[in-house]
Design a protein around this motif. Structure first.
Motif, short mmCIF file in Angstrom:
data_model
loop_
_atom_site.label_atom_id
_atom_site.label_comp_id
_atom_site.label_asym_id
_atom_site.label_seq_id
_atom_site.Cartn_x
_atom_site.Cartn_y
_atom_site.Cartn_z
N LEU A 4 0.72 -1.27 -0.10
CA LEU A 4 -0.01 0.46 0.18
C LEU A 4 0.81 1.46 -0.02
O LEU A 4 2.18 1.86 0.01
N ARG A 5 0.20 2.09 -0.91
CA ARG A 5 0.99 3.72 -1.00
C ARG A 5 0.75 4.51 0.29
O ARG A 5 -0.65 4.47 0.76
N THR A 6 1.10 5.24 0.04
CA THR A 6 0.86 6.06 1.04
C THR A 6 -0.70 7.10 0.59
O THR A 6 -1.61 7.04 1.18
N LEU A 7 -1.02 6.76 -0.61
CA LEU A 7 -2.28 7.72 -1.79
C LEU A 7 -3.38 6.70 -1.15
O LEU A 7 -4.31 6.90 -0.40
N ASP A 8 -3.05 5.16 -1.53
CA ASP A 8 -3.99 3.82 -0.62
C ASP A 8 -4.18 4.35 1.11
O ASP A 8 -5.55 4.48 1.05
N LEU A 9 -3.32 4.64 1.12
CA LEU A 9 -3.18 5.15 3.20
C LEU A 9 -4.11 5.81 3.37
O LEU A 9 -5.48 5.36 4.24
N ASN A 10 -4.02 7.01 2.74
CA ASN A 10 -4.87 8.13 2.68
C ASN A 10 -7.05 7.83 1.96
O ASN A 10 -7.60 8.60 3.02
N VAL A 11 -6.25 7.42 1.77
CA VAL A 11 -8.07 6.99 0.90
C VAL A 11 -8.89 5.97 2.30
O VAL A 11 -9.89 5.99 2.13
N VAL A 12 -8.08 5.20 2.37
CA VAL A 12 -8.87 3.72 3.68
C VAL A 12 -9.30 5.19 4.50
O VAL A 12 -10.09 4.61 5.39
N ALA A 13 -8.35 5.92 4.96
CA ALA A 13 -9.03 7.50 6.26
C ALA A 13 -10.43 7.78 5.89
O ALA A 13 -10.70 8.08 6.19
N ASP A 14 -9.98 8.63 4.07
CA ASP A 14 -11.03 8.79 3.96
C ASP A 14 -12.55 7.58 4.09
O ASP A 14 -13.75 8.34 4.26
N LEU A 15 -12.45 6.68 3.92
CA LEU A 15 -13.15 6.30 3.49
C LEU A 15 -14.18 5.13 5.72
O LEU A 15 -15.12 4.96 5.56
N ALA A 94 -27.30 8.30 2.66
CA ALA A 94 -26.07 8.37 1.66
C ALA A 94 -24.71 8.38 1.93
O ALA A 94 -24.00 8.95 2.73
N ASP A 95 -23.70 7.72 1.25
CA ASP A 95 -22.49 7.72 0.90
C ASP A 95 -21.87 8.32 1.12
O ASP A 95 -21.79 9.37 -0.15
N PRO A 96 -21.35 9.57 2.27
CA PRO A 96 -20.76 10.78 1.74
C PRO A 96 -19.40 11.23 1.27
O PRO A 96 -19.03 12.04 1.00
N VAL A 97 -19.17 9.75 0.97
CA VAL A 97 -17.21 10.08 0.16
C VAL A 97 -17.53 9.66 -1.41
O VAL A 97 -18.44 8.52 -1.03
N ILE A 98 -16.90 11.24 -1.95
CA ILE A 98 -17.48 10.71 -3.68
C ILE A 98 -16.49 9.35 -3.94
O ILE A 98 -15.19 9.41 -4.10
N ASN A 99 -17.23 8.37 -5.05
CA ASN A 99 -17.02 7.22 -5.07
C ASN A 99 -15.82 6.30 -4.60
O ASN A 99 -15.37 6.09 -5.13
N ALA A 100 -16.78 6.03 -3.53
CA ALA A 100 -16.18 5.03 -2.29
C ALA A 100 -15.90 3.93 -3.07
O ALA A 100 -15.16 3.51 -2.85
N GLU A 101 -17.13 3.28 -3.76
CA GLU A 101 -16.67 1.98 -3.84
C GLU A 101 -15.43 1.94 -5.05
O GLU A 101 -14.60 0.70 -5.00
N ALA A 102 -15.45 2.86 -6.23
CA ALA A 102 -14.32 2.41 -7.03
C ALA A 102 -13.08 2.50 -6.54
O ALA A 102 -11.71 2.33 -6.92
N ARG A 103 -12.24 3.81 -5.69
CA ARG A 103 -11.79 3.95 -4.87
C ARG A 103 -10.84 2.75 -3.83
O ARG A 103 -10.22 1.96 -3.74
#
Length: 289
Positions: A4-15, A94-103
């Motif tokens: 996992l990259r830093t970018l991936d871990l930031n996405v996890v945090a958003d989710l 509703a899912d508040p995270v934009i494009n959550a499933e794709a990410r």
């Protein structure tokens, strides 16, 4: 350590921090967070090595995902996603995270959780390059400017490029005795034969039955993907019936997939599962994700 990259871990945090804010994980309390890791993963998340960069639940999760192998990270994220989806369903939010499933699905691909992965021993495949996805969007748009005859052949070539982007081992169009196959690709342990049409009118029953007939003459494990840019007639789909080996994809599906950055292999996996559950060969991407 995981890939996992830093970018991936930031996405996890958003989710996981949308319920209670930064530093939290979903709606876990300290005790239920510890119980989750103990019960689901047989892990002591309260171990000091996971708190060397901060003791909040969010920071411990991030450090845990950095330190473990890809398989453990994959299992963890899948379990967290199930809890997340259950929370949204129970609360009616509703899912508040934009494009959550794709990410989320892109991270799974990076960890080797793609439906196309042949075995757990293979090296994890990289998550799809979003810049390449933007290029594919533009190339699909460019096809609309071509003359109809050129466009049909170019569409087949375009689909081969899409399959290649997801490591699906595509084969170019080939001819058996008395029949033309527009190509094939491999996903997991299944081989999919391809029928691609870009014609002015939606595809009807006749073309679907012809393609299904080709499949029926092949091995029992062969599946079919019929891509019709202008979709399918409701009457044709109804007459085609259920319980076939063919699943269907429209141009609208492709635009929805590319615009939402949904991984193609997960789209096909979701379509195939819905077809297996319901017998319906065509369910749009908007209804699946």
């Amino acid at each position: 350590m995981s890939s996992l990259r830093t970018l991936d871990l930031n996405v996890v945090a958003d989710l996981v921090d949308f319920i209670r804010g930064g530093g939290y994980v979903l709606d876990f309390s300290d005790s239920t967070f510890s119980e989750f890791f103990a019960n689901e993963l047989d892990v002591d998340i309260d171990d000091a090595r996971y708190a060397d960069r901060g003791g909040s639940k969010g920071k411990r999760l991030r450090r845990f995902l950095e330190l473990v192998d890809d398989g453990t990270a994959l299992k963890t994220l899948q379990a967290l996603w199930e809890i997340r989806q259950d929370f949204l369903l129970r609360t009616g939010r509703a899912d508040p995270v934009i494009n959550a499933e794709a990410r989320y699905l892109a991270i799974l691909n990076r960890l080797g959780g793609s439906p196309a992965a042949a075995s757990p021993q293979e090296q994890p495949k990289a998550a799809f390059d979003f810049a390449k996805m933007e290029m594919l969007k533009q190339e699909l748009l460019d096809l609309t400017a071509l003359a109809p005859q050129r466009r049909g052949y170019a569409f087949e070539t375009y689909l081969q490029k899409l399959f290649t982007a997801y490591n699906l081992k595509p084969r170019e169009p080939f001819r058996n005795t008395g029949e033309q196959i527009d190509g094939s690709f491999v996903m997991g342990e299944q081989t999919y034969l391809l029928e691609a049409k870009w014609q002015q009118l939606p595809t009807g029953q006749a073309d679907l039955l012809i393609f299904e007939g080709k499949l029926m003459s092949k091995a029992a494990w062969a599946r079919g993907l019929f891509v019709s840019y202008n979709g399918f007639t409701p009457e044709g789909l109804h007459a085609f019936g259920s319980g076939k080996r063919t699943i269907c994809m429209s141009g609208e599906d492709m635009w929805e997939m590319l615009n939402r950055r949904l991984p193609f292999d997960h789209v096909i996996d979701r379509k195939q599962r819905r077809a297996a559950e319901t017998g319906i060969p065509f369910v749009g991407v908007r209804d699946l994700f």
